[in-house]
Design a protein around this motif. Structure first.
Motif, PDB file in Angstrom:
ATOM      1  N   ILE A  41     -20.828  65.458  -5.886  1.00  0.00           N
ATOM      2  CA  ILE A  41     -19.950  64.361  -5.476  1.00  0.00           C
ATOM      3  C   ILE A  41     -20.714  63.039  -5.453  1.00  0.00           C
ATOM      4  CG2 ILE A  41     -18.590  63.443  -3.555  1.00  0.00           C
ATOM      5  CD1 ILE A  41     -17.848  66.324  -2.857  1.00  0.00           C
ATOM      6  N   LEU A  42     -21.951  63.078  -4.933  1.00  0.00           N
ATOM      7  CA  LEU A  42     -22.767  61.858  -4.898  1.00  0.00           C
ATOM      8  C   LEU A  42     -22.999  61.320  -6.301  1.00  0.00           C
ATOM      9  CD1 LEU A  42     -25.485  62.757  -2.217  1.00  0.00           C
ATOM     10  CD2 LEU A  42     -23.603  61.117  -2.004  1.00  0.00           C
ATOM     11  N   ALA A  43     -23.254  62.235  -7.246  1.00  0.00           N
ATOM     12  CA  ALA A  43     -23.507  61.804  -8.623  1.00  0.00           C
ATOM     13  C   ALA A  43     -22.267  61.168  -9.245  1.00  0.00           C
ATOM     14  CB  ALA A  43     -23.970  62.998  -9.460  1.00  0.00           C
ATOM     15  N   LEU A  44     -21.079  61.705  -8.914  1.00  0.00           N
ATOM     16  CA  LEU A  44     -19.849  61.173  -9.502  1.00  0.00           C
ATOM     17  C   LEU A  44     -19.443  59.836  -8.890  1.00  0.00           C
ATOM     18  CD1 LEU A  44     -17.654  64.390  -9.911  1.00  0.00           C
ATOM     19  CD2 LEU A  44     -18.879  63.106 -11.677  1.00  0.00           C
ATOM     20  N   VAL A  45     -19.683  59.666  -7.588  1.00  0.00           N
ATOM     21  CA  VAL A  45     -19.281  58.404  -6.945  1.00  0.00           C
ATOM     22  C   VAL A  45     -20.377  57.352  -7.052  1.00  0.00           C
ATOM     23  CG1 VAL A  45     -17.794  59.627  -5.322  1.00  0.00           C
ATOM     24  CG2 VAL A  45     -20.129  59.098  -4.654  1.00  0.00           C
ATOM     25  N   TRP A  46     -21.547  57.763  -7.535  1.00  0.00           N
ATOM     26  CA  TRP A  46     -22.681  56.839  -7.677  1.00  0.00           C
ATOM     27  C   TRP A  46     -23.227  56.947  -9.099  1.00  0.00           C
ATOM     28  CZ3 TRP A  46     -27.910  57.374  -4.604  1.00  0.00           C
ATOM     29  CH2 TRP A  46     -28.620  56.175  -4.689  1.00  0.00           C
ATOM     30  N   PRO A  47     -22.389  56.592 -10.100  1.00  0.00           N
ATOM     31  CA  PRO A  47     -22.772  56.796 -11.500  1.00  0.00           C
ATOM     32  C   PRO A  47     -23.926  55.926 -11.976  1.00  0.00           C
ATOM     33  CG  PRO A  47     -20.765  55.507 -11.369  1.00  0.00           C
ATOM     34  CD  PRO A  47     -21.070  55.971  -9.970  1.00  0.00           C
ATOM     35  N   ASP A  48     -24.211  54.836 -11.263  1.00  0.00           N
ATOM     36  CA  ASP A  48     -25.269  53.930 -11.689  1.00  0.00           C
ATOM     37  C   ASP A  48     -26.613  54.243 -11.034  1.00  0.00           C
ATOM     38  OD1 ASP A  48     -23.609  52.390 -13.369  1.00  0.00           O
ATOM     39  OD2 ASP A  48     -22.814  51.326 -11.623  1.00  0.00           O
ATOM     40  N   VAL A  49     -26.751  55.465 -10.513  1.00  0.00           N
ATOM     41  CA  VAL A  49     -28.003  55.875  -9.889  1.00  0.00           C
ATOM     42  C   VAL A  49     -29.130  55.827 -10.924  1.00  0.00           C
ATOM     43  CG1 VAL A  49     -27.560  58.295 -10.405  1.00  0.00           C
ATOM     44  CG2 VAL A  49     -29.126  57.705  -8.561  1.00  0.00           C
ATOM     45  N   THR A  50     -30.314  55.456 -10.503  1.00  0.00           N
ATOM     46  CA  THR A  50     -31.448  55.405 -11.425  1.00  0.00           C
ATOM     47  C   THR A  50     -31.921  56.815 -11.759  1.00  0.00           C
ATOM     48  OG1 THR A  50     -33.092  55.327  -9.653  1.00  0.00           O
ATOM     49  CG2 THR A  50     -32.170  53.226 -10.404  1.00  0.00           C
ATOM     50  N   LEU A  51     -32.643  56.926 -12.844  1.00  0.00           N
ATOM     51  CA  LEU A  51     -33.160  58.228 -13.250  1.00  0.00           C
ATOM     52  C   LEU A  51     -34.102  58.795 -12.189  1.00  0.00           C
ATOM     53  CD1 LEU A  51     -33.296  60.392 -15.432  1.00  0.00           C
ATOM     54  CD2 LEU A  51     -35.179  59.123 -16.500  1.00  0.00           C
ATOM     55  N   SER A  95     -28.298  58.372 -21.770  1.00  0.00           N
ATOM     56  CA  SER A  95     -28.571  57.427 -20.698  1.00  0.00           C
ATOM     57  C   SER A  95     -28.517  58.152 -19.362  1.00  0.00           C
ATOM     58  CB  SER A  95     -27.545  56.288 -20.703  1.00  0.00           C
ATOM     59  OG  SER A  95     -26.258  56.780 -20.374  1.00  0.00           O
ATOM     60  N   ALA A  96     -29.118  57.532 -18.345  1.00  0.00           N
ATOM     61  CA  ALA A  96     -29.098  58.116 -17.009  1.00  0.00           C
ATOM     62  C   ALA A  96     -27.663  58.194 -16.492  1.00  0.00           C
ATOM     63  CB  ALA A  96     -29.959  57.285 -16.067  1.00  0.00           C
ATOM     64  N   ARG A  97     -26.846  57.205 -16.833  1.00  0.00           N
ATOM     65  CA  ARG A  97     -25.449  57.191 -16.387  1.00  0.00           C
ATOM     66  C   ARG A  97     -24.674  58.379 -16.956  1.00  0.00           C
ATOM     67  NH1 ARG A  97     -21.957  53.121 -14.513  1.00  0.00           N
ATOM     68  NH2 ARG A  97     -19.753  53.550 -14.893  1.00  0.00           N
ATOM     69  N   ALA A  98     -24.852  58.642 -18.262  1.00  0.00           N
ATOM     70  CA  ALA A  98     -24.166  59.760 -18.896  1.00  0.00           C
ATOM     71  C   ALA A  98     -24.632  61.097 -18.316  1.00  0.00           C
ATOM     72  CB  ALA A  98     -24.403  59.734 -20.403  1.00  0.00           C
ATOM     73  N   LEU A  99     -25.940  61.213 -18.089  1.00  0.00           N
ATOM     74  CA  LEU A  99     -26.480  62.448 -17.525  1.00  0.00           C
ATOM     75  C   LEU A  99     -25.972  62.649 -16.096  1.00  0.00           C
ATOM     76  CD1 LEU A  99     -28.357  64.894 -17.698  1.00  0.00           C
ATOM     77  CD2 LEU A  99     -30.225  63.422 -16.927  1.00  0.00           C
ATOM     78  N   THR A 100     -25.890  61.560 -15.333  1.00  0.00           N
ATOM     79  CA  THR A 100     -25.403  61.647 -13.960  1.00  0.00           C
ATOM     80  C   THR A 100     -23.978  62.162 -13.920  1.00  0.00           C
ATOM     81  OG1 THR A 100     -26.824  59.815 -13.281  1.00  0.00           O
ATOM     82  CG2 THR A 100     -24.967  60.342 -11.849  1.00  0.00           C
ATOM     83  N   ARG A 101     -23.127  61.640 -14.777  1.00  0.00           N
ATOM     84  CA  ARG A 101     -21.731  62.079 -14.823  1.00  0.00           C
ATOM     85  C   ARG A 101     -21.638  63.549 -15.252  1.00  0.00           C
ATOM     86  NH1 ARG A 101     -17.924  58.343 -14.144  1.00  0.00           N
ATOM     87  NH2 ARG A 101     -18.435  56.121 -14.377  1.00  0.00           N
ATOM     88  N   LEU A 102     -22.441  63.922 -16.233  1.00  0.00           N
ATOM     89  CA  LEU A 102     -22.403  65.294 -16.736  1.00  0.00           C
ATOM     90  C   LEU A 102     -22.842  66.280 -15.657  1.00  0.00           C
ATOM     91  CD1 LEU A 102     -22.000  67.180 -19.172  1.00  0.00           C
ATOM     92  CD2 LEU A 102     -24.393  66.781 -19.774  1.00  0.00           C
TER      93      LEU A 102
END
Length: 203
Positions: free
Chosen positions: A39-49, A158-165
């Motif tokens: 949930i954190l990853a989905l609501v915080w998609p701009d998290v750094t790597l 990108s980190a954003r794409a990986l975070t969402r996945l």
């Protein structure tokens, strides 16, 4: 001199871990530990790597601990469960050891852990014919296998794409694990068991 009749019986750590590992609430705790980072990853998609690596590393360490305890709640072969627990902990250590690693390295670690864990869990479910709610456990294992394959086969750029996945798969797997925990609670209630004296589903 007083006798030893009043001495409290020694507590067996293995027995205590077994009781805890058979608890449906322990299984639900593992599901929540999977859901939260998803949930954190989905609501915080701009998290750094860097933060993502730490988040995933902590998730793997916590899940490794949950699965280690769950192993003691099984009466059948515990080796597959121990393999999964050790693999999760190892993956967590690798993520935390070098949080500035590349996107591909983080994907490789998470994908490999999910894939191998899913295969081992599926093997346990197939081999244990009398496992309660065996179909649910097998479904969770298959979901882990698919998640591992997707993460390994679809490298994020990108980190954003990986975070969402990763967030999507963590949420899906967390919901599936929660369903398995609730199914185990239902099985205990139908059997009239209020404690944790029955063997729980495989981790």
């Amino acid at each position: 001199m007083a006798g030893e009749a009043g001495t409290a019986p020694a507590v067996d750590p293995a027995d205590q871990l077994a009781r805890l590992g058979r608890s449906w609430t322990w299984l639900l705790g593992a599901a929540i530990a999977t859901l939260v980072p998803g949930i954190l990853a989905l609501v915080w998609p701009d998290v750094t790597l860097h933060v993502l690596a730490v988040l995933i590393g902590l998730y793997l360490l916590v899940i490794g601990g949950f699965r280690f305890v769950a192993v003691f709640g099984r009466d059948s072969d515990r080796v597959p469960g121990l393999i999964v627990a050790v693999l999760c902990v190892l993956g967590g250590v690798l993520c935390l050891r070098n949080p500035l690693q590349t996107i591909s390295a983080l994907s490789l670690i998470v994908g490999a852990v999910w894939l191998v864990s899913g295969i081992v869990s599926l093997y346990s479910a197939i081999a244990t014919k009398n496992m309660p709610h065996r179909g649910v456990v097998m479904a969770v294992a298959v979901l882990g296998i698919v998640a591992g394959i997707v993460v390994l086969a679809l490298p994020a750029e990108s980190a954003r794409a990986l975070t969402r996945l990763l967030g999507l798969w963590l949420v899906l797997m967390g919901l599936a694990e929660a369903a398995a925990a609730l199914a185990w609670r239902s099985a205990l209630r139908r059997a009239g068991i209020t404690g944790h004296d029955a063997s729980g589903p495989a981790a």
